[in-house]
Design a protein around this motif. Structure first.
Motif, PDB file in Angstrom:
ATOM      1  N   UNK A  89      39.350  31.254  45.957  1.00 18.43           N
ATOM      2  CA  UNK A  89      38.291  31.766  47.288  1.00 18.43           C
ATOM      3  C   UNK A  89      39.013  33.164  47.883  1.00 18.43           C
ATOM      4  N   UNK A  90      40.154  32.989  47.778  1.00 16.60           N
ATOM      5  CA  UNK A  90      40.439  34.821  48.386  1.00 16.60           C
ATOM      6  C   UNK A  90      40.790  35.730  47.433  1.00 16.60           C
ATOM      7  N   UNK A  91      40.018  35.821  46.020  1.00 15.81           N
ATOM      8  CA  UNK A  91      40.158  36.589  45.726  1.00 15.81           C
ATOM      9  C   UNK A  91      38.350  37.218  45.414  1.00 15.81           C
ATOM     10  N   UNK A  92      37.700  35.918  45.290  1.00 16.99           N
ATOM     11  CA  UNK A  92      36.174  36.096  45.134  1.00 16.99           C
ATOM     12  C   UNK A  92      35.675  36.446  46.219  1.00 16.99           C
ATOM     13  N   UNK A  93      36.340  36.909  47.607  1.00 18.96           N
ATOM     14  CA  UNK A  93      35.839  37.564  48.730  1.00 18.96           C
ATOM     15  C   UNK A  93      35.340  38.942  48.320  1.00 18.96           C
ATOM     16  N   UNK A  94      36.508  39.529  47.244  1.00 23.28           N
ATOM     17  CA  UNK A  94      36.683  40.930  47.461  1.00 23.28           C
ATOM     18  C   UNK A  94      36.107  41.564  45.962  1.00 23.28           C
ATOM     19  N   UNK A  95      35.569  40.230  44.947  1.00 26.40           N
ATOM     20  CA  UNK A  95      35.218  40.480  43.756  1.00 26.40           C
ATOM     21  C   UNK A  95      36.513  41.203  42.691  1.00 26.40           C
ATOM     22  N   UNK A  96      37.725  40.760  43.254  1.00 20.98           N
ATOM     23  CA  UNK A  96      38.687  40.890  42.091  1.00 20.98           C
ATOM     24  C   UNK A  96      38.911  39.873  41.588  1.00 20.98           C
ATOM     25  N   UNK A  97      38.858  40.936  39.614  1.00 20.79           N
ATOM     26  CA  UNK A  97      38.211  40.058  38.519  1.00 20.79           C
ATOM     27  C   UNK A  97      39.903  39.399  38.248  1.00 20.79           C
ATOM     28  N   UNK A  98      39.631  38.605  37.052  1.00 18.91           N
ATOM     29  CA  UNK A  98      41.351  37.574  36.888  1.00 18.91           C
ATOM     30  C   UNK A  98      42.055  38.111  35.968  1.00 18.91           C
ATOM     31  N   UNK A  99      41.311  39.721  35.927  1.00 15.81           N
ATOM     32  CA  UNK A  99      42.770  40.029  34.658  1.00 15.81           C
ATOM     33  C   UNK A  99      43.214  41.320  35.323  1.00 15.81           C
ATOM     34  N   UNK A 100      42.868  41.432  37.096  1.00 20.41           N
ATOM     35  CA  UNK A 100      43.557  41.948  38.229  1.00 20.41           C
ATOM     36  C   UNK A 100      44.299  41.408  38.817  1.00 20.41           C
ATOM     37  N   UNK A 101      45.395  41.591  38.931  1.00 19.67           N
ATOM     38  CA  UNK A 101      46.578  41.096  39.787  1.00 19.67           C
ATOM     39  C   UNK A 101      47.171  41.993  40.982  1.00 19.67           C
TER      40      UNK A 101
END
Length: 672
Positions: A89-101
């Motif tokens: 949910x946190x990563x979805x706020x900022x539209x960070x894809x699964x490949x980015x760390x």
């Protein structure tokens, strides 16, 4: 049908009611010698974090409480370690894809500068306090010195510290607690419990309550286990014409066991994740109180030298069965034999059926009061000793020109004389209807469904032999029938100028209309332009110039089919000058705490009078302070209280009663 969800939790309301003055933008909670602080995230690109600073009563200098800035998490491993399953949910706020760390500065700033995204992040961080920790907007000050303290938050952007938020002097004498839920009631249903409790709107708007937790046990003494994995948002939901209550919160606990007694408690949760003491404990015993449903999936099979009828239906229902022979005459009730008898099984053997006959059956569910549901589909059985033929194969369904064409490969059984086709259109393709009353000789058939709305149909085909025996059904072939029928044209029922706009009302079109297009032309019938799109059947339009205009309405359904336009209706439009609004609206406090309001009019403007209202917060009722004539430009409000934040509203009106736009200000009287 639409759904609109309004969040009662907004970051703009993060103040604890009247205990915090209006300029404060830091939420706090004092409990067990620890002051918990949180603030609205900054949206700056290059944000390096925050410093929390404190100053005690009588102190002249600020003390920085954290040497290193409190920063939002940017590393995937750290976020997953801190948030667990909430990390996605946190990563979805900022539209960070699964490949980015890594969360970049650009991604953070883009999310925080978008109002909708920032508001959603704020709401989610309140319901899930760990997210607030990950955003770096939470600090816990253990045992602050002194009873009266004040705080300010500084942000660090590209190495530069500037003030970001502040908290005026607060008194730390008493430890606070989360309010306990009130008004808790519970009811039962089929395999479910329905729970309801009061919304404390004052505590919701202040952050003292941001979500709820539901606990359940099978013993009144516990232990109680939490039911909802995430906090319940205190929202108001509108769906069509139905609106949930703004004063109560609801929760439905499904998948329970009928007859088992469950015990429930509710706990309020504040913005820092602390829960209240439990509410009163209530018990719920689910039971099957559903009305019976009509039987479905009725089938007839051989049972030795007899016929066995089976179907799906409610386990709590009783049933009636009718039969007729050779597809002729009326259906006669076979089960139960008398009205005072009941039959509860979902299977019945017809011991009176004899080979060589053709039988048809229908089944009906019966409620406890003796009321019957609609009949099931009719099932037919040719009771012979011959083997059934092989079904046809390679059935293909193709949508073409608003119809569905079926093609198949003939049955391999030599005695087949034709085919019967059944169509299903329900979501599970369980209920099927026969399309032909006599057997089809060939291997193609064209279906012309009456319902031309966009939907999927399923078809099975039976081979029929010389003895009238049907094969097993073929594999089901499915095809989508596109929606090609446009809606009917709307009819304008009202069109007239009202004040400074043209009000238009029209009839509702047929079919699934999604949008109405409002079009306007000037003088001639050509040159049409769109002036509005709406899902309702009314619209207000205000042309830029005076003149004669023509209007028409066109309907469009969800498949983009547009109707023919409505009739053309003309109107002569004359703009109306609007009453000027007051300017320089201000408030001041006299020595006796009365509030003096003053205002002006734009140069040269004249009005007939003014009306002044006030309220005391977003949930308070607006009241009339006074109505004065157009020559009066001051007013004293004698009925105010200290440390209460008021909002005043003023409108001017002319001799015709037309009002200006509204002007408002906020003011809070203080002790002098």
């Amino acid at each position: 049908m639409y759904h609109r969800i309004t969040y009662l939790i907004l970051l703009a309301l993060l103040t604890f009611g009247q205990r915090v003055v209006a300029q404060n933008d830091v939420l706090y909670w004092y409990h067990n010698d620890t002051l918990h602080l949180r603030w609205i995230p900054a949206s700056d690109k290059g944000l390096e974090g925050y410093h929390v600073m404190r100053k005690g009563n009588g102190e002249t200098s600020w003390k920085t409480l954290n040497e290193q800035p409190i920063k939002h998490q940017t590393n995937r491993a750290e976020v997953e370690k801190q948030l667990g399953h909430q990390a996605s949910l946190y990563w979805s706020f900022f539209k960070v894809d699964d490949q980015s760390n890594t969360l970049s500065d650009d991604q953070y700033a883009a999310a925080m500068t978008d109002k909708k995204t920032a508001s959603f992040i704020g709401a989610m961080s309140l319901v899930n306090p760990k997210i607030g920790e990950a955003l770096g907007v939470v600090h816990h000050d253990s045992k602050p010195d002194g009873e009266v303290v004040e705080y300010k938050i500084q942000k660090v952007v590209n190495g530069v510290r500037t003030d970001h938020a502040s908290l005026s002097s607060i008194n730390l004498k008493e430890s606070e607690s989360v309010p306990v839920p009130t008004g808790f009631i519970a009811g039962s249903g089929h395999e479910r419990a329905r729970l309801e409790w009061n919304k404390n709107t004052k505590s919701l708007s202040s952050g003292q309550i941001v979500t709820y937790m539901v606990y359940r046990s099978t013993s009144v003494l516990g232990p109680f286990q939490r039911v909802n994995p995430q906090g319940i948002l205190p929202v108001t939901i509108t769906s069509g014409k139905t609106k949930s209550s703004a004063n109560t919160q609801n929760y439905v606990d499904d998948y329970l066991v009928n007859g088992q007694t469950y015990y429930y408690q509710i706990r309020n949760v504040n913005a820092f994740g602390y829960e209240s003491e439990p509410s009163v404990t209530l018990s719920v015993t689910p039971s099957d109180n559903r009305a019976p449903v009509a039987p479905n999936q009725v089938s007839v099979d051989r049972y030795g030298n007899r016929l066995a009828l089976s179907w799906n239906g409610s386990d709590s229902s009783t049933f009636r069965i009718w039969r007729r022979t050779y597809d002729q005459g009326a259906f006669l009730r076979t089960v139960p034999a008398a009205d005072n008898l009941t039959y509860r099984e979902n299977r019945w053997v017809d011991y009176s059926a004899e080979p060589g006959n053709v039988y048809q059956y229908v089944v009906q569910s019966v409620s406890p009061d003796g009321t019957g549901t609609s009949n099931s589909d009719t099932v037919r059985f040719v009771f012979t000793d011959l083997n059934a033929p092989n079904p046809p194969t390679k059935v293909v369904a193709t949508a073409k020109d608003g119809k569905i064409v079926l093609n198949w490969t003939a049955s391999s059984t030599q005695t087949v004389i034709g085919y019967e086709i059944e169509r299903a259109s329900d979501d599970q393709f369980n209920t099927r209807f026969s399309l032909n009353s006599t057997v089809i000789k060939g291997t193609t058939f064209t279906d012309d469904p009456e319902d031309r709305s966009s939907r999927k149909y399923g078809y099975v085909i039976y081979a029929v032999n010389e003895a009238g025996i049907r094969s097993q059904p073929s594999e089901m072939a499915k095809a989508n029938l596109p929606d090609i029928d446009p809606p009917s044209a709307p009819v304008i029922t009202y069109l007239n100028q009202v004040d400074d706009s043209i009000q238009i009302v029209w009839t509702k079109s047929s079919n699934d209309v999604s949008t109405y297009w409002v079009e306007r032309s000037a003088k001639t019938k050509s040159g049409w332009v769109s002036v509005g799109q709406t899902s309702s059947t009314k619209h207000a339009d205000r042309p830029d110039k005076d003149g004669m205009y023509n209007y028409r309405i066109t309907a469009m359904d969800s498949s983009k089919n547009r109707s023919t336009p409505s009739q053309l209706v003309p109107v002569d439009f004359v703009r109306i000058a609007r009453t000027p609004a007051p300017i320089k609206f201000s408030a001041a406090q006299q020595e006796n705490n009365d509030v003096v309001l003053s205002w002006q009019l734009p140069g040269g403007a004249e009005v007939n009078g003014f009306v002044i209202y006030r309220d005391a917060g977003s949930n308070a009722t607006r009241i009339l302070v006074k109505e004065v004539n157009g020559k009066t430009f001051t007013l004293t409000d004698y009925y105010t209280k200290q440390n209460v934040s008021y909002r005043y509203y003023i409108r001017a009106y002319d001799s015709g009663g037309r009002e200006s736009s509204e002007v408002s200000i906020s003011y809070q009287p203080r002790k002098k």
